[in-house]
Design a protein around this motif. Structure first.
Motif, mmCIF file in Angstrom:
data_model
loop_
_atom_site.group_PDB
_atom_site.id
_atom_site.type_symbol
_atom_site.label_atom_id
_atom_site.label_comp_id
_atom_site.label_asym_id
_atom_site.label_seq_id
_atom_site.Cartn_x
_atom_site.Cartn_y
_atom_site.Cartn_z
ATOM 1 N N GLN A 211 9.160 -6.914 -9.848
ATOM 2 C CA GLN A 211 9.551 -7.231 -8.614
ATOM 3 C C GLN A 211 9.100 -6.116 -7.659
ATOM 4 O OE1 GLN A 211 14.090 -6.835 -8.066
ATOM 5 N NE2 GLN A 211 14.057 -8.917 -7.300
ATOM 6 N N ASP A 212 8.851 -6.924 -6.324
ATOM 7 C CA ASP A 212 8.153 -6.278 -5.157
ATOM 8 C C ASP A 212 9.206 -5.998 -4.226
ATOM 9 O OD1 ASP A 212 6.460 -5.446 -3.126
ATOM 10 O OD2 ASP A 212 5.776 -7.673 -2.836
ATOM 11 N N PHE A 213 9.219 -4.990 -3.468
ATOM 12 C CA PHE A 213 10.104 -4.750 -2.206
ATOM 13 C C PHE A 213 9.450 -5.103 -1.001
ATOM 14 C CE2 PHE A 213 13.765 -3.100 -4.538
ATOM 15 C CZ PHE A 213 13.374 -2.935 -5.516
ATOM 16 N N ALA B 281 -3.908 -15.953 -5.223
ATOM 17 C CA ALA B 281 -5.258 -15.976 -5.895
ATOM 18 C C ALA B 281 -5.710 -14.681 -6.389
ATOM 19 C CB ALA B 281 -6.191 -16.824 -5.175
ATOM 20 N N ARG B 282 -4.943 -13.677 -6.542
ATOM 21 C CA ARG B 282 -5.448 -12.436 -6.736
ATOM 22 C C ARG B 282 -4.182 -11.612 -7.357
ATOM 23 N NH1 ARG B 282 -1.926 -10.028 -3.163
ATOM 24 N NH2 ARG B 282 -1.627 -11.549 -1.702
ATOM 25 N N PHE B 283 -4.646 -10.336 -7.814
ATOM 26 C CA PHE B 283 -3.347 -9.489 -8.235
ATOM 27 C C PHE B 283 -2.688 -9.241 -7.267
ATOM 28 C CE2 PHE B 283 -6.367 -8.524 -11.934
ATOM 29 C CZ PHE B 283 -5.450 -8.390 -12.909
ATOM 30 N N GLY B 284 -1.335 -8.990 -7.462
ATOM 31 C CA GLY B 284 -0.323 -8.528 -6.105
ATOM 32 C C GLY B 284 -0.483 -6.972 -6.060
ATOM 33 N N ASP B 285 -0.114 -6.629 -4.978
ATOM 34 C CA ASP B 285 -0.280 -5.123 -4.472
ATOM 35 C C ASP B 285 1.257 -4.910 -4.037
ATOM 36 O OD1 ASP B 285 -0.407 -2.433 -3.714
ATOM 37 O OD2 ASP B 285 -2.589 -2.924 -2.785
ATOM 38 N N PRO B 286 2.090 -4.300 -4.371
ATOM 39 C CA PRO B 286 2.108 -3.025 -5.616
ATOM 40 C C PRO B 286 2.290 -3.351 -6.733
ATOM 41 C CG PRO B 286 3.969 -2.762 -4.338
ATOM 42 C CD PRO B 286 3.447 -3.930 -3.650
ATOM 43 N N GLU B 287 2.688 -4.752 -7.174
ATOM 44 C CA GLU B 287 3.087 -5.091 -8.778
ATOM 45 C C GLU B 287 2.115 -4.701 -9.595
ATOM 46 O OE1 GLU B 287 2.987 -6.931 -5.855
ATOM 47 O OE2 GLU B 287 4.376 -8.688 -6.047
ATOM 48 N N THR B 288 0.894 -4.798 -9.271
ATOM 49 C CA THR B 288 -0.286 -4.558 -10.288
ATOM 50 C C THR B 288 -0.174 -3.190 -10.826
ATOM 51 O OG1 THR B 288 -1.863 -6.008 -9.175
ATOM 52 C CG2 THR B 288 -2.814 -4.633 -10.655
ATOM 53 N N LEU C 283 -3.887 -15.932 -11.296
ATOM 54 C CA LEU C 283 -2.728 -16.508 -10.768
ATOM 55 C C LEU C 283 -1.521 -15.814 -10.508
ATOM 56 C CD1 LEU C 283 -1.990 -19.204 -9.437
ATOM 57 C CD2 LEU C 283 -1.679 -20.294 -11.671
ATOM 58 N N TYR C 284 -1.012 -15.600 -9.347
ATOM 59 C CA TYR C 284 0.032 -15.066 -8.965
ATOM 60 C C TYR C 284 1.194 -15.725 -8.641
ATOM 61 C CZ TYR C 284 2.657 -11.945 -5.659
ATOM 62 O OH TYR C 284 3.759 -11.064 -4.907
ATOM 63 N N ALA C 285 2.197 -15.801 -9.286
ATOM 64 C CA ALA C 285 3.339 -16.893 -8.785
ATOM 65 C C ALA C 285 4.587 -15.939 -8.291
ATOM 66 C CB ALA C 285 3.746 -17.760 -10.058
ATOM 67 N N THR D 21 6.425 -6.224 4.993
ATOM 68 C CA THR D 21 5.428 -5.613 4.934
ATOM 69 C C THR D 21 4.353 -6.244 3.842
ATOM 70 O OG1 THR D 21 6.367 -4.029 3.122
ATOM 71 C CG2 THR D 21 6.772 -3.465 5.189
ATOM 72 N N GLY D 22 3.418 -5.562 3.563
ATOM 73 C CA GLY D 22 2.646 -6.052 2.263
ATOM 74 C C GLY D 22 3.298 -5.625 0.901
ATOM 75 N N GLY D 23 4.314 -4.645 0.841
ATOM 76 C CA GLY D 23 5.074 -4.416 -0.219
ATOM 77 C C GLY D 23 5.243 -2.919 -0.186
HETATM 78 N N1 GLY Z 1 3.069 -7.745 -3.186
HETATM 79 C C1 GLY Z 1 2.789 -9.022 -2.522
HETATM 80 C C2 GLY Z 1 1.349 -9.300 -2.512
HETATM 81 O O1 GLY Z 1 0.626 -8.751 -3.040
HETATM 82 O O2 GLY Z 1 1.027 -10.177 -1.828
#
Ligand code: GLY
Ligand code: AMP
Length: 416
Positions: A201-203, A276-283, A258-260, A215-217
């Motif tokens: 989970q991202d904030f 279409a890529r790893f999420g940031d900061p979830e990765t 693939l990021y859902a 924000t971007g996370g």
């Molecule tokens: N954490 C959201 C993103 O990477 O788009």
């Protein structure tokens, strides 16, 4: 295996850190990287959006595998250029990356594949916009069709604000509001076989209690103790595999990450967006928990042989990451401020907590801020409570003038 990672954020630092710990990796390069990645990979300057330049760099380095981190190079066709040079590339083609690059395209693919998502209209005229806003009512969800670096989506109860944002977009998706907690679930795929990762989970909001701007996370955690244990299987069956199958059927197979982005609503799981890529900061938290060495999984995804990989192995540990952002982020951030305390974290908190760099730069013997999100302080622990304690202890040792971070990352989940 010689690996080249394209990008220079905390996500790429997390990828490089994992790859540097993989015994299969004999040489690790990153372009353009950042001051932290320089500790685990050899850096090279490159315009990450220039496919020919990235392909030439990969060829010169005799890379066996290129991993493209951010969305902009993927949408610009960088993975295609690398593959055209005969080098395996982890990252979808320009056409398949439209799943992230165009929200209207993603909606069309989901409709064809019967993937559950918010009902929506694609609008180009003021009349269509008014009709769609009226049809759904408040709260309004208005999404710029194209890539907007996290700034394209407005969710508001204010009709005038919703109209204003919609009118400013060339093409806009207006959709039904989805209620319920959000989950990010990543899958590695070669276009046919799909290997799910663990959910996180991202904030997204800047301030505690989900206040302030998007924000971007600002932080993330994994696992999700509150989630249904069958969630991953369900999303595999209803979202990930059907989407991958549909893109292959269209002749534009999606190979990469693939990021859902999902909403767990009272009526079931719905897709909020695809990336279409790893999420940031979830990765940062997902890779902290991954036991399986990463390189061969990414290489097999890039080569179309992911079916030979066994299911991924995971640590039982929990992971938490807290983003330290510059003064004024997500508006134009102040940069060039010195960062102190990085050595203290390395001495006192390693290996349970460590700092992944996002916007940082080496300036003579100092590391200074160079972007909005500056650091992603990541920690593992036996449970979320311990991982939080370790992450925030490390955050407390870092000094960056004017910086901000959320103090409530994973708090609710840790408290149950
Ligand atoms: N954490 C959201 C993103 O990477 O788009
Ligand atoms: P996106 O860029 O599509 O991830 O949207 C950014 C954020 O806006 C998401 O993380 C959600 O918090 C919110 N959002 C997007 N779509 C919806 C929706 N249909 N209903 C409620 N919130 C949404």
């Amino acid at each position: 295996m010689k690996v080249l990672v394209i990008g220079g954020g905390a996500r790429e630092h997390a990828l490089c850190r994992s790859l540097s710990l993989d015994p299969d990796v004999t040489a690790l390069h990153c372009a353009p990287g950042n001051a932290g990645i320089a500790g685990v990979a050899e850096l090279h300057p490159v315009d990450a959006l220039d496919g020919a330049a990235v392909a030439a760099l990969a060829t010169g380095l005799q890379a066996d595998l290129v991993v493209v981190g951010p969305e902009a190079p993927l949408v610009a066709g960088v993975a295609d250029a690398v593959r055209a040079a005969g080098i395996a590339c982890f990252g979808p083609s320009r056409e398949a990356a439209q799943l992230e690059g165009s929200k209207a395209f993603a909606k069309e693919v989901m409709a064809s594949a019967n993937v559950p998502t918010a009902r929506s209209y694609v609008c180009t005229t003021p009349e269509e916009i008014d009709e769609a806003l009226d049809a759904f009512g408040a709260p309004y969800v208005v999404k710029d069709d194209g890539l907007a670096a996290g700034k394209g989506v407005v969710v508001t109860g204010d009709l005038e604000k919703a109209r204003e944002h919609a009118l400013a977009c060339e093409r806009v998706v207006i959709e039904e509001y989805l209620d319920g907690p959000e989950v990010s679930l990543f899958a590695i795929t070669d276009g046919e076989t799909v290997l799910p990762l663990q959910p996180a989970q991202d904030f997204k909001r800047a301030l505690d209690d989900d206040e302030g701007p998007n924000t971007g996370g600002m932080g993330a955690y994994s696992p999700l103790p509150w989630a249904d244990p069958k969630l991953v299987d369900e999303v595999m069956a209803t979202v990930l595999q059907p989407t991958v199958d549909e893109l292959r059927r269209r002749g534009t197979p999606f190979a990469g990450l693939l990021y859902a982005g999902l909403a767990i609503t009272s009526r079931g799981v719905r897709v909020i967006e695809f990336n279409a890529r790893f999420g940031d900061p979830e990765t940062q938290v997902v890779l902290a928990r991954l036991k399986t060495p990463l390189a061969s999984v990414l290489l097999n995804a890039a080569r179309g042989t992911l079916d030979i990989e066994p299911p991924l192995n995971w640590h039982d540990d929990a992971a938490v990451t807290v983003v330290i952002a510059s003064h004024n982020y997500p508006d134009t951030p102040r940069t060039g401020d010195p960062i102190e305390g990085l050595d203290a974290v390395a001495e006192q908190d390693s290996p349970y907590a460590y700092v992944l760099h996002a916007g940082t730069r080496q300036e003579s013997d100092e590391i200074v801020s160079a972007g909005g999100r500056v650091l992603s302080v990541t920690a593992t622990g036996a449970n979320l409570t311990q991982a939080r304690e370790r992450a925030y202890a490390a955050v407390g040792r870092i000094r960056l003038d004017g910086s901000q971070h959320r103090t409530d990352i994973a708090r609710k989940a840790a408290e149950g």
